[in-house]
Design a protein around this motif. Structure first.
Motif, PDB file in Angstrom:
ATOM      1  N   VAL A  15       0.800  -1.231   0.000  1.00 45.05           N
ATOM      2  CA  VAL A  15       0.000   0.000   0.000  1.00 45.05           C
ATOM      3  C   VAL A  15       0.832   1.279   0.000  1.00 45.05           C
ATOM      4  N   GLY A  16       2.113   1.177   0.334  1.00 39.04           N
ATOM      5  CA  GLY A  16       2.959   2.360   0.430  1.00 39.04           C
ATOM      6  C   GLY A  16       3.053   2.825   1.875  1.00 39.04           C
ATOM      7  N   GLU A  17       4.105   3.572   2.167  1.00 40.06           N
ATOM      8  CA  GLU A  17       4.358   3.982   3.548  1.00 40.06           C
ATOM      9  C   GLU A  17       3.253   4.855   4.132  1.00 40.06           C
ATOM     10  N   ALA A  18       2.816   5.860   3.384  1.00 41.12           N
ATOM     11  CA  ALA A  18       1.799   6.783   3.899  1.00 41.12           C
ATOM     12  C   ALA A  18       0.488   6.061   4.199  1.00 41.12           C
ATOM     13  N   LEU A  19       0.069   5.187   3.297  1.00 38.97           N
ATOM     14  CA  LEU A  19      -1.195   4.466   3.515  1.00 38.97           C
ATOM     15  C   LEU A  19      -1.053   3.381   4.579  1.00 38.97           C
ATOM     16  N   TYR A  20       0.136   2.813   4.716  1.00 38.67           N
ATOM     17  CA  TYR A  20       0.321   1.856   5.809  1.00 38.67           C
ATOM     18  C   TYR A  20       0.178   2.576   7.144  1.00 38.67           C
ATOM     19  N   ASP A  21       0.651   3.814   7.216  1.00 39.29           N
ATOM     20  CA  ASP A  21       0.498   4.607   8.430  1.00 39.29           C
ATOM     21  C   ASP A  21      -0.986   4.845   8.729  1.00 39.29           C
ATOM     22  N   VAL A  22      -1.781   5.138   7.693  1.00 38.99           N
ATOM     23  CA  VAL A  22      -3.233   5.310   7.855  1.00 38.99           C
ATOM     24  C   VAL A  22      -3.849   4.003   8.370  1.00 38.99           C
ATOM     25  N   TRP A  23      -3.493   2.884   7.739  1.00 42.03           N
ATOM     26  CA  TRP A  23      -3.980   1.554   8.133  1.00 42.03           C
ATOM     27  C   TRP A  23      -3.657   1.277   9.599  1.00 42.03           C
ATOM     28  N   ASP A  24      -2.392   1.490   9.947  1.00 39.30           N
ATOM     29  CA  ASP A  24      -1.903   1.194  11.299  1.00 39.30           C
ATOM     30  C   ASP A  24      -2.627   2.049  12.344  1.00 39.30           C
ATOM     31  N   LYS A  25      -2.813   3.326  12.056  1.00 33.78           N
ATOM     32  CA  LYS A  25      -3.494   4.225  13.002  1.00 33.78           C
ATOM     33  C   LYS A  25      -4.968   3.876  13.138  1.00 33.78           C
ATOM     34  N   LEU A  26      -5.605   3.494  12.037  1.00 30.26           N
ATOM     35  CA  LEU A  26      -7.015   3.121  12.096  1.00 30.26           C
ATOM     36  C   LEU A  26      -7.190   1.832  12.903  1.00 30.26           C
ATOM     37  N   CYS A  27      -6.325   0.850  12.671  1.00 28.18           N
ATOM     38  CA  CYS A  27      -6.381  -0.390  13.467  1.00 28.18           C
ATOM     39  C   CYS A  27      -6.176  -0.090  14.944  1.00 28.18           C
ATOM     40  N   ALA A  28      -5.205   0.771  15.262  1.00 31.35           N
ATOM     41  CA  ALA A  28      -4.925   1.119  16.662  1.00 31.35           C
ATOM     42  C   ALA A  28      -6.138   1.796  17.300  1.00 31.35           C
ATOM     43  N   LEU A  29      -6.813   2.660  16.559  1.00 34.51           N
ATOM     44  CA  LEU A  29      -7.994   3.351  17.065  1.00 34.51           C
ATOM     45  C   LEU A  29      -9.132   2.366  17.343  1.00 34.51           C
ATOM     46  N   ILE A  30      -9.356   1.447  16.426  1.00 34.01           N
ATOM     47  CA  ILE A  30     -10.405   0.438  16.619  1.00 34.01           C
ATOM     48  C   ILE A  30     -10.036  -0.470  17.797  1.00 34.01           C
ATOM     49  N   ASP A  31      -8.771  -0.905  17.846  1.00 35.49           N
ATOM     50  CA  ASP A  31      -8.316  -1.779  18.934  1.00 35.49           C
ATOM     51  C   ASP A  31      -8.426  -1.105  20.304  1.00 35.49           C
ATOM     52  N   GLU A  32      -8.246   0.217  20.329  1.00 40.03           N
ATOM     53  CA  GLU A  32      -8.330   0.967  21.584  1.00 40.03           C
ATOM     54  C   GLU A  32      -9.755   0.943  22.143  1.00 40.03           C
ATOM     55  N   LYS A  33     -10.744   0.904  21.255  1.00 33.87           N
ATOM     56  CA  LYS A  33     -12.144   0.991  21.679  1.00 33.87           C
ATOM     57  C   LYS A  33     -12.890  -0.339  21.700  1.00 33.87           C
ATOM     58  N   TYR A  34     -12.406  -1.301  20.918  1.00 30.27           N
ATOM     59  CA  TYR A  34     -13.131  -2.563  20.784  1.00 30.27           C
ATOM     60  C   TYR A  34     -12.224  -3.762  21.009  1.00 30.27           C
ATOM     61  N   ASP A  35     -12.700  -4.692  21.809  1.00 28.40           N
ATOM     62  CA  ASP A  35     -12.035  -5.978  21.999  1.00 28.40           C
ATOM     63  C   ASP A  35     -12.752  -6.963  21.079  1.00 28.40           C
ATOM     64  N   MET A  36     -12.138  -7.271  19.954  1.00 24.91           N
ATOM     65  CA  MET A  36     -12.794  -8.071  18.922  1.00 24.91           C
ATOM     66  C   MET A  36     -11.873  -9.183  18.436  1.00 24.91           C
ATOM     67  N   GLU A  37     -12.486 -10.213  17.825  1.00 22.54           N
ATOM     68  CA  GLU A  37     -11.707 -11.215  17.093  1.00 22.54           C
ATOM     69  C   GLU A  37     -11.302 -10.553  15.782  1.00 22.54           C
ATOM     70  N   ARG A  38     -10.064 -10.786  15.378  1.00 21.29           N
ATOM     71  CA  ARG A  38      -9.587 -10.193  14.121  1.00 21.29           C
ATOM     72  C   ARG A  38      -9.086 -11.317  13.223  1.00 21.29           C
ATOM     73  N   THR A  39      -9.544 -11.305  11.979  1.00 21.87           N
ATOM     74  CA  THR A  39      -9.126 -12.360  11.049  1.00 21.87           C
ATOM     75  C   THR A  39      -8.651 -11.758   9.734  1.00 21.87           C
ATOM     76  N   TRP A  40      -7.613 -12.377   9.189  1.00 21.21           N
ATOM     77  CA  TRP A  40      -7.088 -12.023   7.869  1.00 21.21           C
ATOM     78  C   TRP A  40      -7.681 -12.974   6.847  1.00 21.21           C
ATOM     79  N   ASN A  41      -8.112 -12.442   5.716  1.00 21.38           N
ATOM     80  CA  ASN A  41      -8.627 -13.253   4.615  1.00 21.38           C
ATOM     81  C   ASN A  41      -8.092 -12.702   3.302  1.00 21.38           C
ATOM     82  N   LYS A  42      -8.285 -13.478   2.253  1.00 21.74           N
ATOM     83  CA  LYS A  42      -8.018 -12.956   0.915  1.00 21.74           C
ATOM     84  C   LYS A  42      -9.059 -11.875   0.637  1.00 21.74           C
ATOM     85  N   GLY A  43      -8.692 -10.905  -0.147  1.00 20.05           N
ATOM     86  CA  GLY A  43      -9.563  -9.761  -0.376  1.00 20.05           C
ATOM     87  C   GLY A  43     -10.531  -9.888  -1.530  1.00 20.05           C
ATOM     88  N   GLY A  44     -10.672 -11.088  -2.084  1.00 17.30           N
ATOM     89  CA  GLY A  44     -11.600 -11.259  -3.203  1.00 17.30           C
ATOM     90  C   GLY A  44     -11.031 -10.702  -4.493  1.00 17.30           C
TER      91      GLY A  44
END
Length: 145
Positions: A15-44
């Motif tokens: 995705v590139g460095e800038a977008l990986y930073d967006v991805w990482d920050k969004l995941c951190a924000l969701i993880d901070e507020k929600y305790d959820m199961e997280r799964t990786w899948n193929k993206g179709g």
């Protein structure tokens, strides 16, 4: 499910460095507020990877990655759409536009965002709150006084 979960280097290459930073920050924000199961899948067909947040058989949201692009999807069912529509003035014009342009299916509106920065993160969290109240207790500074 994926055989191999992509690491930071693989995601940055995709995705590139800038977008990986967006991805990482969004995941951190969701993880901070929600305790959820997280799964990786193929993206179709459209995406390389899907990273889904679920609990109790219900999906909260999913993040997607492909070359030079990240996606954030939230599905609003009928009751959730009514809550959004009641509060829509409090969302950015961009979120309102995507809501209006997203086709409504029998199981809801599958809203896909392609964030390039953190500008819509507050709206994303507000959308997630419509689906489910945050279930992670935050420790504030006053607990130690």
């Amino acid at each position: 499910m994926l055989d191999t979960i992509p690491n930071e280097e693989k995601m940055t290459d995709l995705v590139g460095e800038a977008l990986y930073d967006v991805w990482d920050k969004l995941c951190a924000l969701i993880d901070e507020k929600y305790d959820m199961e997280r799964t990786w899948n193929k993206g179709g067909k459209a995406w390389t990877y899907e990273y889904k947040y679920r609990r109790g058989g219900k999906t909260l949201c999913a993040l997607y990655a492909r070359e030079n692009c990240v996606g954030f999807m939230v599905i609003l069912g009928k009751e959730e759409r009514l809550k959004f529509e009641k509060d829509r003035a409090n969302y950015s014009k961009e979120v309102q536009k995507i809501y209006d342009e997203t086709q409504t299916y029998h199981d809801g509106k599958w809203m896909m965002f392609e964030p390039v920065d953190a500008a819509l993160f507050d709206d994303f969290i507000r959308l997630l709150r419509i689906k489910r109240k945050p279930n992670r207790k935050l420790i504030n500074n006053f607990d130690f006084c």
